[in-house]
Design a protein around this motif. Structure first.
Motif, PDB file in Angstrom:
ATOM      1  N   ASN A 206      11.999 -16.210  71.030  1.00  0.00           N
ATOM      2  CA  ASN A 206      12.100 -16.614  69.634  1.00  0.00           C
ATOM      3  C   ASN A 206      12.365 -15.406  68.737  1.00  0.00           C
TER       4      ASN A 206
ATOM      5  N   GLU B   4      11.003 -14.325  65.057  1.00  0.00           N
ATOM      6  CA  GLU B   4       9.935 -14.716  64.141  1.00  0.00           C
ATOM      7  C   GLU B   4      10.484 -14.941  62.744  1.00  0.00           C
ATOM      8  N   GLU B   5       9.780 -15.763  61.990  1.00  0.00           N
ATOM      9  CA  GLU B   5      10.238 -16.207  60.672  1.00  0.00           C
ATOM     10  C   GLU B   5      10.597 -15.079  59.725  1.00  0.00           C
TER      11      GLU B   5
ATOM     12  N   THR C 188       9.008  -7.128  72.729  1.00  0.00           N
ATOM     13  CA  THR C 188       9.184  -7.450  71.319  1.00  0.00           C
ATOM     14  C   THR C 188      10.010  -6.380  70.625  1.00  0.00           C
TER      15      THR C 188
ATOM     16  N   ASN D 294      11.266 -11.784  70.215  1.00  0.00           N
ATOM     17  CA  ASN D 294      10.440 -11.726  71.421  1.00  0.00           C
ATOM     18  C   ASN D 294      11.231 -12.194  72.632  1.00  0.00           C
TER      19      ASN D 294
END
Length: 124
Positions: free
Chosen positions: A33, A35-36, A53, A42
């Protein structure tokens, strides 16, 4: 203090999009994903491995020494393929420890972060 396991390895990068292409397309890692916040990505290697990460960071110098390695099969073939693609790689090293025989080399991401790719087998 009791440590249960390693959760993640963090790699600083200056250009997340360029790094995503390298870690996904060149190294073949699976993106879990982004992250926002849009500055952290990741990667998952397997269910038991820590996350890898990527963190977008301005103004840092990459280390010439790897901070982690990725265990691979067919390291010699991988080295040859990366060289043919024009990816910056270090020399192949063959060495032994008390327990294992190793073959490895470093590959460099777009920021110059060294990542060690290694294959090992048990000594007989």
């Amino acid at each position: 203090m009791t440590v249960n396991f390693m959760g993640a390895v963090f790699v600083r990068v200056t250009d997340l999009e360029q790094s995503l292409r390298f870690y996904s397309d060149v190294l073949g890692l699976q993106l879990r994903n982004i992250e926002e916040c849009g500055r952290i990505a990741n990667y998952i290697i397997d269910e038991k491995s820590p996350l890898l990460t990527l963190i977008k960071t301005e103004g840092f110098e990459a280390s010439e020494y790897p901070t982690f390695n990725l265990n691979c099969n067919n390291v010699l073939e991988i080295h040859e393929k990366l060289v043919a693609q024009g990816v910056k790689v270090g020399p192949i090293k063959n060495w032994s420890s008390d327990v294992n025989i190793h073959i490895d080399f470093d590959v460099y991401d777009p920021d110059g972060n060294a990542i060690n790719l290694i294959e090992w087998s048990r000594k007989d």
